[in-house]
Design a protein around this motif. Structure first.
Motif, PDB file in Angstrom:
ATOM      1  N   VAL A   1       0.826  -1.206   0.000  1.00  0.00           N
ATOM      2  CA  VAL A   1       0.000   0.000   0.000  1.00  0.00           C
ATOM      3  C   VAL A   1       0.861   1.258   0.000  1.00  0.00           C
ATOM      4  O   VAL A   1       0.513   2.269  -0.623  1.00  0.00           O
ATOM      5  N   SER A   2       1.978   1.222   0.700  1.00  0.00           N
ATOM      6  CA  SER A   2       2.838   2.407   0.805  1.00  0.00           C
ATOM      7  C   SER A   2       3.293   2.889  -0.572  1.00  0.00           C
ATOM      8  O   SER A   2       3.469   4.093  -0.799  1.00  0.00           O
ATOM      9  N   LYS A   3       3.464   1.964  -1.520  1.00  0.00           N
ATOM     10  CA  LYS A   3       3.899   2.337  -2.869  1.00  0.00           C
ATOM     11  C   LYS A   3       2.783   3.045  -3.626  1.00  0.00           C
ATOM     12  O   LYS A   3       3.029   3.938  -4.443  1.00  0.00           O
ATOM     13  N   VAL A   4       1.546   2.658  -3.352  1.00  0.00           N
ATOM     14  CA  VAL A   4       0.400   3.303  -4.011  1.00  0.00           C
ATOM     15  C   VAL A   4       0.149   4.690  -3.428  1.00  0.00           C
ATOM     16  O   VAL A   4      -0.135   5.650  -4.147  1.00  0.00           O
ATOM     17  N   LEU A   5       0.260   4.805  -2.110  1.00  0.00           N
ATOM     18  CA  LEU A   5      -0.013   6.078  -1.434  1.00  0.00           C
ATOM     19  C   LEU A   5       1.211   6.985  -1.374  1.00  0.00           C
ATOM     20  O   LEU A   5       1.098   8.133  -0.907  1.00  0.00           O
ATOM     21  N   HIS A   6       2.363   6.445  -1.813  1.00  0.00           N
ATOM     22  CA  HIS A   6       3.617   7.217  -1.793  1.00  0.00           C
ATOM     23  C   HIS A   6       3.950   7.697  -0.381  1.00  0.00           C
ATOM     24  O   HIS A   6       4.262   8.872  -0.150  1.00  0.00           O
ATOM     25  N   VAL A   7       3.830   6.767   0.553  1.00  0.00           N
ATOM     26  CA  VAL A   7       4.135   7.035   1.959  1.00  0.00           C
ATOM     27  C   VAL A   7       5.151   5.997   2.413  1.00  0.00           C
ATOM     28  O   VAL A   7       5.022   4.810   2.115  1.00  0.00           O
TER      29      VAL A   7
ATOM     30  N   ARG B   1       0.191  10.582   6.529  1.00  0.00           N
ATOM     31  CA  ARG B   1       1.440   9.822   6.602  1.00  0.00           C
ATOM     32  C   ARG B   1       1.334   8.531   7.414  1.00  0.00           C
ATOM     33  O   ARG B   1       2.202   7.669   7.309  1.00  0.00           O
ATOM     34  N   SER B   2       0.287   8.415   8.226  1.00  0.00           N
ATOM     35  CA  SER B   2       0.208   7.252   9.100  1.00  0.00           C
ATOM     36  C   SER B   2      -1.166   6.583   9.083  1.00  0.00           C
ATOM     37  O   SER B   2      -1.289   5.408   8.766  1.00  0.00           O
ATOM     38  N   GLY B   3      -2.199   7.332   9.429  1.00  0.00           N
ATOM     39  CA  GLY B   3      -3.517   6.750   9.619  1.00  0.00           C
ATOM     40  C   GLY B   3      -4.060   6.033   8.406  1.00  0.00           C
ATOM     41  O   GLY B   3      -4.544   4.896   8.493  1.00  0.00           O
TER      42      GLY B   3
END
Length: 554
Positions: free
Chosen positions: A263-269, A304-306
């Motif tokens: 998911v982090s790659k999709v949200l760029h986080v 950035r987190s939630g």
């Protein structure tokens, strides 16, 4: 606090739903009501036949309508009106100089000779129109005043406030009442939950209100739940069973970690920027409620987190056959953050071929008032549900409705209260009220008239006058005439089958629908007309002249 009980009515109706609050009793009144009753008794006026009107003078919240609420509680109060032995002992101690025979009078006093007419609960009502007409022996109807007012004032205020939130939010938004912790005590909290639901809210966080009034109960968790965790190592239980394979489980923590990377790659986080304690809390809550996972995502940082932590847990649940519910945002720029959340849900749903993900619910809270909702609408938010507490239950915009209870007739003789403030002049005598409708199906005005006058008729022109301004008058030929009063109490019995809360809630919707939109708008609504017949106008002003002292200049 609430007890089961119920009267027998004309049709034998009785229900466990008919609960009464034990606090609502004859001593829930002002002392002067009892001292007046004694003075009436002492003067031999206790049985004079009196008529009182209960009404308000101005709509709340700078609006042009009010929702009438509290009638059922008033009827319960009448049904249970008795002075107990301990009440009599207390009053004797409080009023030691009062004759003993008066307390004997109170001991046997009941509202059996009282008749109460009222408008249906949940109806839209307007200033000067009596919500109730109470008739009976002077002493007993006087003793009812304070209690009836306290039962109607707050109930109608909250129901009206809730209806305004509903109009501001629109019909497609879910509204939840979250006000128990901010309400004026436990009775205020329970009343607020009931009347907010009546006024158009969809549910409450108040569990007792849910039980007593059959209101849907909703809730998630607080920031304390999030901050109670430190790392994933805090989790003592890591496994979760598949929904459709209850005997087969998986390491849910590990599955969530894997999804967080994707998911982090999709949200760029970056995953290491997100809070691990928040992730641990979400995982724990999801294991506890896999079919009802709703997460509070603003404890640390929504973007950035939630959002990252929530989406990772939600996708892991999806792998096991569960569907998450959504997120709640309790701080920050609600319009912006709701758009960020909705965009993220859509991207992830498309990326991972999870079609329902884009429809996850976004709940917003954080001290929301009516103006906040109007502003969010203008900003183009993506919020599905508002959780509203303080501004709803405390009615911060206007904390009191101001209903009054005025004597209008004694022994068939009209009574009038005069004032230099014209709005405080009462309309004398026993009256009926009718709502007249125009060709477009909307209500044109409410018409007050003396009970001796014939009711207005469909298609028959009637002169409608402003009660105080001679030049304000108009002819109306109604296409529909609605008589607003019903006889709700007579000879010690409730005369109407009282509808369930759901039905009263529907009446609020139907009644509001009968008003033109310009009467309901948030800013500068058009005043709704409350008129009197020509006969009542002349009757009022003749009595006014008879009772107003004539000054003398020198």
């Amino acid at each position: 606090m609430a007890e089961d009980g119920g009267p027998s009515t004309a049709d034998g109706w009785k229900s466990k739903r008919f609960r009464y609050n034990a606090v609502i009793q004859p001593l829930l009144t002002d002392l002067y009501q009892i001292t007046m009753a004694y003075a009436y008794w002492k003067a031999g006026k206790s049985n004079d036949y009196a008529v009182f009107d209960l009404f308000f003078r101005k709509n709340p919240f700078q609006g042009e309508y009010t929702i009438f609420a509290g009638l059922e509680e008033c009827l319960k109060f009448l049904d249970n009106f008795r002075y107990s032995d301990s009440d009599i002992v207390y009053l004797q101690e409080t009023l030691p100089n009062v004759q003993k025979e008066f307390f004997d009078f109170l001991r046997t006093l009941t509202p059996k000779e009282v008749t109460l007419y009222a408008i249906d609960e949940g109806s839209v009502v307007f200033p000067r129109v009596p919500l109730m007409r109470i008739e009976g022996p002077l002493a007993i109807v006087q003793l009812l005043e304070t209690t009836l007012l306290t039962l109607v004032n707050y109930a109608s205020l909250v129901a009206t406030n809730a209806s305004r939130f509903r109009l501001a939010a629109g019909s497609n938004i879910t509204l939840l009442e979250f006000g128990l912790r901010r309400a004026q005590g436990p009775d205020g909290g329970l009343s607020a939950s009931k009347y907010a639901y009546m006024g158009g809210f969809d549910g409450t966080s108040n569990v007792l209100a849910g039980k007593l009034f059959n209101i849907p109960v909703r809730g998630t968790h607080a920031h304390a739940f999030i901050t109670s965790f430190t790392t994933l190592e805090d989790l003592k239980f890591r496994a979760l069973n598949y929904k459709n394979k209850p005997n087969e489980s998986i390491d849910f923590v590990q599955l969530t970690i894997q999804w967080r990377e994707r998911v982090s790659k999709v949200l760029h986080v970056l995953p290491d920027q997100a809070s691990e304690s928040e992730l641990a809390a979400f995982v724990s809550y999801a294991i506890a409620f896999p079919d009802g996972f709703m997460a509070l995502i603003d404890t640390y940082d929504v973007v950035r987190s939630g959002m990252l932590n929530f989406c990772a847990v939600a996708l892991a649940l999806n792998d096991l056959g569960y569907k998450a519910k959504g997120v709640r945002i309790d701080s920050g720029d609600l319009a912006y953050l709701s758009n960020v959340a909705r965009e993220a849900f859509c991207m992830i749903g498309q990326k991972f071929n999870v079609s329902w993900f884009q429809n996850l619910v976004i709940v917003a809270s954080n001290d929301i008032n009516e103006e906040t909702i109007v502003s969010l609408n203008e900003q183009g938010h993506k919020i599905d549900c508002f959780g509203i507490g303080t501004h709803l239950v405390t009615c911060q915009k206007q904390p009191a409705l101001g209903c009054v209870y005025k004597l209008v007739e004694v022994n068939d003789q009209p009574r009038i209260k005069l004032s230099q403030d014209v709005d405080k002049v009462t309309l004398p005598g026993k009256k009926n009220v009718y709502r007249l409708y125009g060709q477009d199906g909307h209500a044109l005005l409410d018409l007050l008239q003396r009970t001796c006058e014939p009711a207005p008729e469909v298609g028959k022109r009637v002169l409608c006058r402003h009660p105080f301004f001679e030049s304000k008058r108009a002819y109306v030929s109604p296409v529909k005439v609605e008589s607003l009063y019903k006889e709700f109490w007579k000879e010690g019995q409730i005369m109407q089958t009282l509808p369930p809360l759901e039905q009263v809630r529907q009446r609020v919707k139907d009644s509001l629908r009968a008003l033109r939109n310009d009467h309901k708008r948030n800013l500068n609504p058009t005043p709704y007309k409350v008129s009197v017949t020509d006969s009542l106008y002349n009757f009022l002003h003749d009595l006014w002249l008879q009772n107003a002292p004539i000054g003398e200049l020198s």
